[in-house]
Design a protein around this motif. Structure first.
Motif, mmCIF file in Angstrom:
data_model
loop_
_atom_site.group_PDB
_atom_site.id
_atom_site.type_symbol
_atom_site.label_atom_id
_atom_site.label_comp_id
_atom_site.label_asym_id
_atom_site.label_seq_id
_atom_site.Cartn_x
_atom_site.Cartn_y
_atom_site.Cartn_z
ATOM 1 N N PRO A 93 0.820 -1.215 0.000
ATOM 2 C CA PRO A 93 0.000 0.000 0.000
ATOM 3 C C PRO A 93 0.858 1.270 0.000
ATOM 4 N N ALA A 148 2.652 1.757 -3.376
ATOM 5 C CA ALA A 148 1.731 2.215 -4.419
ATOM 6 C C ALA A 148 1.449 3.700 -4.259
ATOM 7 N N LEU A 149 1.152 4.123 -3.017
ATOM 8 C CA LEU A 149 0.868 5.545 -2.790
ATOM 9 C C LEU A 149 2.090 6.391 -3.122
ATOM 10 N N GLY A 191 2.515 6.726 -6.808
ATOM 11 C CA GLY A 191 1.526 7.665 -7.336
ATOM 12 C C GLY A 191 1.936 9.099 -7.057
ATOM 13 N N GLY A 192 2.334 9.340 -5.813
ATOM 14 C CA GLY A 192 2.761 10.692 -5.439
ATOM 15 C C GLY A 192 3.963 11.133 -6.254
ATOM 16 N N ILE A 222 -5.007 8.037 -7.840
ATOM 17 C CA ILE A 222 -3.874 7.497 -7.076
ATOM 18 C C ILE A 222 -4.368 6.493 -6.045
ATOM 19 N N SER A 233 -3.989 2.527 -6.114
ATOM 20 C CA SER A 233 -3.239 1.901 -5.018
ATOM 21 C C SER A 233 -4.009 0.705 -4.471
ATOM 22 N N VAL A 282 -2.703 -3.131 -4.352
ATOM 23 C CA VAL A 282 -2.699 -3.976 -3.150
ATOM 24 C C VAL A 282 -3.454 -5.277 -3.406
#
Lengths: 185, 147, 654
Positions: free
Chosen positions: B108, B111-112, B115-116, C356, C360, C364
Motif C-alpha cells: 500500500p 503504491a501511494l 503515485g505521489g 492514485i 493503489s 494492493v
C-alpha cells in the motif's frame, strides 16, 4: 527528466508483463510436471523429529506411541486411514505390496470405530504390523494431518522425511518414496 | 489501539459454518475471540474458507482446538503459533511480517508513494519557471484591468 | 446435426473475425471507405456466426443431446429447464463461447452505434476488436470446444454442480462477462489512439460512454455475484476476497479510475497517456483474471478443471494482446504530448487523487492475490493471503477516497480553494456528525459510528454539486427549480452513483453489527434474536425433480405479531451426491432475517439464525451505482456539441 529515462518509463508496463508472463509460463510448466500444486500444503515436520503422542492399540494388534518410532531402529511408514475413507481402499494394494517388500508399515485408525476398522482390515487386507487407534484425532492434529489417507516416512532415528496426502499410487511410490527409502535405509 | 485494530479486521462481515451449538464457548467474550481467531486461519480442506466458515471435518477439529486453548487462557499469539507449528505459514490467512512478506505488507505504501512521485515528476516537467512580463505586456495588462 | 452446424458456425466465426479485423485495419491504413465499411459489415456477420454457435449449444442442452460431450458433463435429463439453459455458461467451455459472443457484440455495437465516430477511428476500433475475437474464438475451437460429440452416447448426463442450480446463474455470469468484455472497447479505442498518435478531448468523450456502460454492467455483475454467494453459500458473508472475486474487483477498480480520468481528458486535455494506460490495464486485468482462474494456477472457489495446455494457450493469447498493446504504448505514448498544467486543488486535482488511491487499492489487491505465487517462485515458501490482509490494507486506502469524493465533486475546474468548498458542505457535515453521534451514543461503539457518519456524509454530500449548481436558497426557489430542470443528466448520474456508493458503505458498516445465533431446538421451541422470536414450527421432507430436501418451518414473531415464515432447507442432489444448504431470507428493507438449517440430532434441529442489519443496502447501493453509470451514458448520447476534432466535422458523442 531526460528523454531517455522518460522513454524507459514507458517501457515499464511492458517489463512488468514480461516478468509476469515468464512467471506464469514457469508455474504452468511446474504444474504440468507435478512439482507445483496450488492446493498442496507441505508438511512442516519434514526433517524434524516425529511428534509425541500416545494411543490405544487396535484390539488384537500391537499398538505404538511416539517413542516407539525412535526405538524401532528401522524406517517406518505411518499411514493414517479409516474404514469410511474411499481413497484408503484404493491404496490398500499398494500398501500390501510395500509390506511384502519388507517395509514396516504402522497404521493409525483415524476417527473410526474399532469394529469398523477390524472389518475394513478383514475385507481389504492388513498391511500393518502395528495399529494404533486415534478415535479423537489428537495424534493426527500433532502430525498436521488434514485428511485421510496421509502417509509419513519416519527414518530409523525417528526423523520425519516425507509426507504424502491422498492415496499412494505406484507412480508416487516409484518417483518419491523409493529414492528416500534407499537413502534412509 | 489493539482492540480498535481487531474491530477493524472484523469489520467486513462475519461468516460461519453451520455448526453444533455445543461447540461454542459459554463465555461470549471468549467465544468472540475464538471466532476472530478462526477467521484468521485457513481451512486446509476447503482452502477458500476460513476455519470458521468451513464445513469440513478438519475445520471442526481446529475450531475445537481453538476453543480449548482460548478457554485454557492462551493468548492469540500462542494459538496461532500452535497452528503454524503443525500446518506451516500456509494456515495463516494474514501472513506474518517477515523478510518474505515485506513487499506484500509494504505494497500500500509503495503504491501511494509511486503515485505521489509520478504526480510530482509530471508537475515538475510541466512547470517551466514563469517568464517575467515585458514592459509592453505589463502595459497591456494595465490597460485590460482598466486601472 | 445441430451441434455440427454450431461447430461450423464457430469455425466460420474465426474466419469472419479475422476478415473483419483485416478489412477494417487495412482499410483504415489506406483510408479506403469501402474496405472500412466491409469491416463493419463483417462485424455483424461474425456476431451472427457466434450467436448461432451459442444457440446450437443451448439447443443441445435443452433437448438433452447426450451425444455432445459438454452436455454429458454438465447436464442431466431431470435438470429443470431453466438450469439446462443457464448451465450452458456454468462451465468453462460454454462460458468461453458466451465470452466470445459478448466480444462479437461489442464489435457490432461499435459498428452500429459508432456511426458518428470518424470513420478511420471507428474502423480501427472494429479491427482491433475483431483481432481479439479471432484469438479467443481460436482458443475455443482448439482447446475448449463445447460442441464435440462423444461415442458411445451415454444414457444420461452427469448433472451440474448443485450450487450452480440457482437463478443467480442466469444473470451473474452474463452481466459480469458483459462488463469484462465491454472494457475491450475502451481498450480498442486506446490502441487506435496509439496507432493514430492522437488523444484529445473528443477521444475522451468518445471513450467514456463505452467505459461507463462496461463499468455499470461489471458493477451489477459483481453485486449480483456477491448477493448470490450471500444467499447460496449460507455462510452469512457476502465478500470473501477469493481470487475469483479479486479478479473481478481489479478491472472494476481500474475501470473506475478510467471513468474519472477520461473526464479530465475530455474537459482539460490532461492525463492523456495515463488514461490510455488505464484503458489498456483494465482490459488486461479482465483477461489476466480469466487466465489465472481457468489455468487453475490460483486456488479458488470457482474450480474450473485445470488443464495446462489450455493454460499455455491463454497465456500466449494474453501476452500477444497485452504485449502488443504495451509495445505500441512504449513506442507511441511519448508522442501523445505533455499534459496540461493544473493546480493541486481543483476538480482535476481531486480526480488525480482519486486515481492514485483507487489504483493503489488495485495494486494492493493485485499484490495480495498473486503474492502466494511470487513467494512460491522466489522463496519456495507456501503462504496464504486472505481476508484479514485485504481488510487491513484496503479499508484504510478506501476511506480517504470515500471522504474526499464528496469534496472533489463540488470543486471547480482549473483552480479552487479547499476552505470555501468545505464550508459549502457544512450541512452535509452536520448530518454526518448527527448520525455519527447518535450511533455512538446508542451503541457505545466508535467504529460503527465513524462508519455510519462517513456513509451519511457520502450519501447527502453527493447532492452537494446539484445544490451548488441550482444555488439553492441563495437565489429565489423558483429559479432554483428552473435550474434543476436544466441540469445535465451527467450531473444527476454522478450524484446518484456517488450516493449509491454511500448506501453500499452504510450496508457494509451495518453488516459489521450483524448478530447471529446457533441453536439446537426441537419443534415447538423458540429463540429470541434481535427483538424477534424465531419459532421452529416443524420439519418436513420435500423433493424436486433432481433432489430431495429437508425443510424447517420457522415462524418469526415480533411483539406477538407474525412477521414472516421462513423455510430454510438442506437439499441432497442424487446424481452429484452433494448436499447444499438453502437459506431462507426475509428482507425488511433495513435488515435481513436470514436462516440456515443444519444437521438434525436427537430430534433437535440445528439452526443458524442471522439478523443482518442493513445487509440489503450493500446490493441496493451497488445497483444504484450501476444505474448512475447508465444514466450518464444516456446523457452523452443525447447531448450535442461535443468538441469537434476537425473544424469541418461536427461530432456528437457516441
Amino acid at each position: 527528466m531526460n528523454p531517455i529515462s522518460r522513454r524507459l518509463m514507458f517501457l515499464g508496463p511492458l517489463g512488468l508483463l514480461a516478468v509476469g508472463g515468464g512467471a506464469g509460463a514457469l508455474l504452468l510448466h511446474r504444474m504440468a510436471d507435478g512439482s507445483f500444486d496450488p492446493r498442496g500444503v507441505p508438511s512442516v515436520l519434514i526433517d524434524k523429529p516425529a511428534p509425541k503422542f500416545s494411543l490405544a492399540p487396535q484390539a488384537g494388534h500391537p499398538g505404538f506411541d511416539g517413542a516407539a518410532l525412535v526405538t524401532a531402529g528401522t524406517p517406518v511408514l505411518i499411514n493414517f486411514f479409516a474404514s469410511w475413507c474411499l481413497p484408503c481402499i484404493a491404496e490398500a494394494p499398494q500398501l500390501l505390496a510395500l509390506q511384502k517388500r519388507g517395509l514396516q508399515i504402522w497404521g493409525v485408525a483415524y476417527k473410526d470405530r474399532e469394529e469398523s476398522t477390524a472389518r475394513f482390515l478383514a475385507q481389504h487386507g492388513n498391511p500393518f504390523s502395528r495399529i494404533a487407534r486415534d478415535a479423537e484425532g489428537n495424534a493426527a492434529l500433532e502430525f498436521g494431518v488434514y485428511g485421510v489417507p496421509e502417509t509419513y516416512l519416519i527414518d530409523k532415528t525417528g526423523i520425519v522425511r516425507w509426507r504424502w496426502v491422498g492415496a499412494l499410487s505406484d507412480n508416487v511410490i516409484a518417483r518419491a518414496l523409493d529414492p528416500l527409502l534407499a537413502k534412509y535405509a | 489501539m489493539i482492540r480498535l485494530l481487531v474491530l477493524w479486521l472484523t469489520l467486513t462481515a462475519s461468516a460461519f459454518a453451520v455448526s453444533n451449538p455445543a461447540e461454542l464457548l459459554p463465555d461470549p467474550a471468549q467465544e468472540y475471540r475464538a471466532r476472530a481467531l478462526g477467521q484468521r486461519l485457513r481451512c486446509l480442506v476447503c482452502q477458500n474458507n476460513s476455519v470458521e466458515e468451513s464445513e469440513a471435518d478438519f475445520a471442526r477439529d481446529l475450531r475445537r482446538v481453538i476453543r480449548e486453548r482460548v478457554k485454557a487462557g492462551e493468548d492469540d499469539a500462542q494459538v496461532i503459533t500452535w497452528m503454524t507449528a503443525r500446518y506451516g505459514d500456509f494456515v495463516r490467512l494474514s501472513p506474518a511480517f517477515s523478510a518474505q512478506t515485506v513487499l506484500l505488507w509494504a505494497s500500500p505504501f509503495l503504491a501511494l508513494l509511486a503515485g505521489g512521485a509520478a504526480v510530482v515528476l509530471a508537475r515538475r516537467r510541466q512547470m517551466p519557471p514563469p517568464v517575467p512580463l515585458t514592459d509592453v505586456e505589463r502595459e497591456a495588462v494595465r490597460k485590460l484591468s482598466g486601472s | 446435426m445441430i451441434p455440427e452446424l454450431g461447430h461450423f458456425a464457430l469455425a466460420l466465426a474465426v474466419a469472419l473475425a479475422l476478415a473483419q479485423s483485416l478489412c477494417a485495419l487495412l482499410g483504415a491504413a489506406r483510408a479506403d471507405a469501402r474496405w472500412m465499411a466491409s469491416g463493419a459489415a463483417l462485424a455483424y456477420g461474425h456476431t451472427i456466426a457466434v450467436g448461432s454457435a451459442f444457440a446450437a449449444l443451448i439447443w443441445s442442452a435443452v433437448t438433452d443431446d447426450f451425444s455432445v460431450q459438454n452436455v454429458v458433463e454438465n447436464s442431466h435429463s431431470l435438470k429443470p429447464l431453466l438450469y439446462k439453459i443457464t448451465g450452458v455458461w456454468g462451465n468453462h467451455e460454454g462460458s468461453i463461447v458466451l465470452w466470445c459472443l459478448m466480444l462479437a457484440l461489442c464489435g457490432a455495437a461499435v459498428a452500429g452505434f459508432g456511426r458518428s465516430l470518424p470513420s478511420i477511428l471507428r474502423a480501427r476500433v472494429i479491427g482491433i476488436l475483431g483481432l481479439n475475437a479471432a484469438g479467443f474464438l481460436l482458443f475455443t475451437l482448439l482447446t475448449s470446444n463445447p460442441l464435440l460429440r462423444v461415442w458411445p452416447t451415454p444414457l444420461d448426463g452427469r448433472d451440474m454442480n448443485p450450487l450452480l442450480q440457482d437463478p443467480g446463474l442466469a444473470f451473474h455470469p452474463p452481466l459480469l462477462y458483459a462488463g469484462y468484455v465491454g472494457f475491450a472497447v475502451p481498450f480498442a479505442f486506446a490502441v487506435a489512439a496509439l496507432i493514430e498518435g492522437c488523444v484529445d478531448a473528443a477521444w475522451g468523450r468518445w471513450v467514456r460512454p463505452w467505459a461507463l456502460a462496461s463499468w455499470s454492467l461489471l458493477t451489477g455483475g459483481i453485486a449480483l455475484g456477491s448477493w448470490w454467494a450471500y444467499y447460496e453459500l449460507g455462510w452469512g458473508g457476502y465478500w470473501f476476497w477469493d481470487p475469483v472475486e479479486n479478479a473481478s474487483l481489479l478491472p472494476w477498480l481500474t475501470g473506475t479510475a478510467l471513468l474519472h480520468s477520461a473526464i479530465v481528458v475530455e474537459k482539460r486535455e490532461a492525463l492523456k497517456t495515463w488514461t490510455v494506460l488505464l484503458a489498456i490495464a483494465t482490459f488486461s486485468l479482465s483477461l489476466s483474471g480469466t487466465f489465472l482462474v481457468r489455468s487453475g494456477i490460483l486456488n479458488s472457489v470457482h474450480s474450473f478443471a485445470s488443464d495446462p495446455t489450455r493454460g499455455i494457450f491463454i497465456l500466449v493469447l494474453l501476452l500477444a494482446v497485452i504485449g502488443g498493446s504495451l509495445i505500441l504504448f512504449a513506442w507511441r505514448a511519448p508522442a501523445l504530448g505533455s499534459t496540461g498544467l493544473f493546480a493541486p486543488v481543483s476538480r482535476e486535482g481531486a480526480l488525480v487523487l482519486n486515481n492514485i488511491f483507487i489504483c493503489s487499492i488495485a495494486v494492493v489487491v493485485f499484490t495480495g492475490t498473486l503474492y502466494p505465487l511470487f513467494a512460491e517462485l522466489v522463496f519456495g515458501a507456501k503462504l496464504s493471503v486472505g481476508a484479514p490482509f485485504f481488510n487491513a490494507t484496503v479499508l484504510p486506502l478506501a476511506a480517504p477516497v470515500l471522504l474526499a469524493m464528496v469534496v472533489g465533486q463540488i470543486l471547480p475546474w482549473k483552480r479552487a480553494a479547499l476552505g470555501p468548498a468545505l464550508l459549502r458542505l457544512w450541512w452535509a457535515a452536520l448530518i454526518a456528525a448527527a448520525v455519527g453521534l447518535s450511533v455512538a451514543l446508542g451503541l457505545r461503539a466508535l467504529l460503527p459510528a465513524l462508519g455510519f457518519a462517513g456513509a451519511a456524509w457520502l450519501i447527502f454530500g453527493s447532492f452537494g454539486e446539484i445544490i451548488e449548481r441550482i444555488r439553492l436558497f441563495r437565489i429565489p426557489l423558483a429559479t432554483s427549480c428552473a435550474r434543476l430542470k436544466g441540469l445535465p443528466l451527467a450531473v444527476w448520474a454522478a450524484t446518484i452513483a456517488h450516493a449509491g456508493m454511500g448506501i453500499t458503505v452504510a450496508g457494509i458498516v451495518g453488516m459489521s453489527l450483524a448478530r447471529e445465533k446457533i441453536v439446537a431446538i426441537s419443534p415447538g421451541e423458540a429463540v429470541t434474536l434481535a427483538a424477534y422470536d424465531w419459532r421452529l414450527d416443524g420439519l418436513r421432507d420435500g423433493a424436486g425433480s433432481n433432489f430431495r430436501e429437508r425443510i424447517a418451518d420457522i415462524s418469526v414473531w415480533r411483539d406477538g405479531a407474525l412477521v414472516v415464515r421462513l423455510t430454510p432447507a438442506r437439499r441432497s442432489f442424487t446424481t452429484q451426491r452433494m448436499e447444499t444448504t438453502e437459506t431462507s431470507i426475509h428482507t425488511t428493507g433495513f435488515a435481513d432475517l436470514y436462516s440456515v438449517l443444519g444437521e438434525e440430532r436427537d430430534g433437535k434441529a440445528i439452526l443458524r439464525l442471522h439478523y443482518n442489519f442493513l445487509a440489503p443496502w450493500i446490493w441496493i447501493g451497488a445497483l444504484i451505482m450501476s444505474l448512475g453509470g447508465f444514466l450518464s451514458v444516456a446523457d452523452r448520447r443525447l447531448r450535442v456539441g461535443a468538441p469537434a476534432r476537425r473544424p469541418a466535422q461536427s461530432v456528437p458523442a457516441a
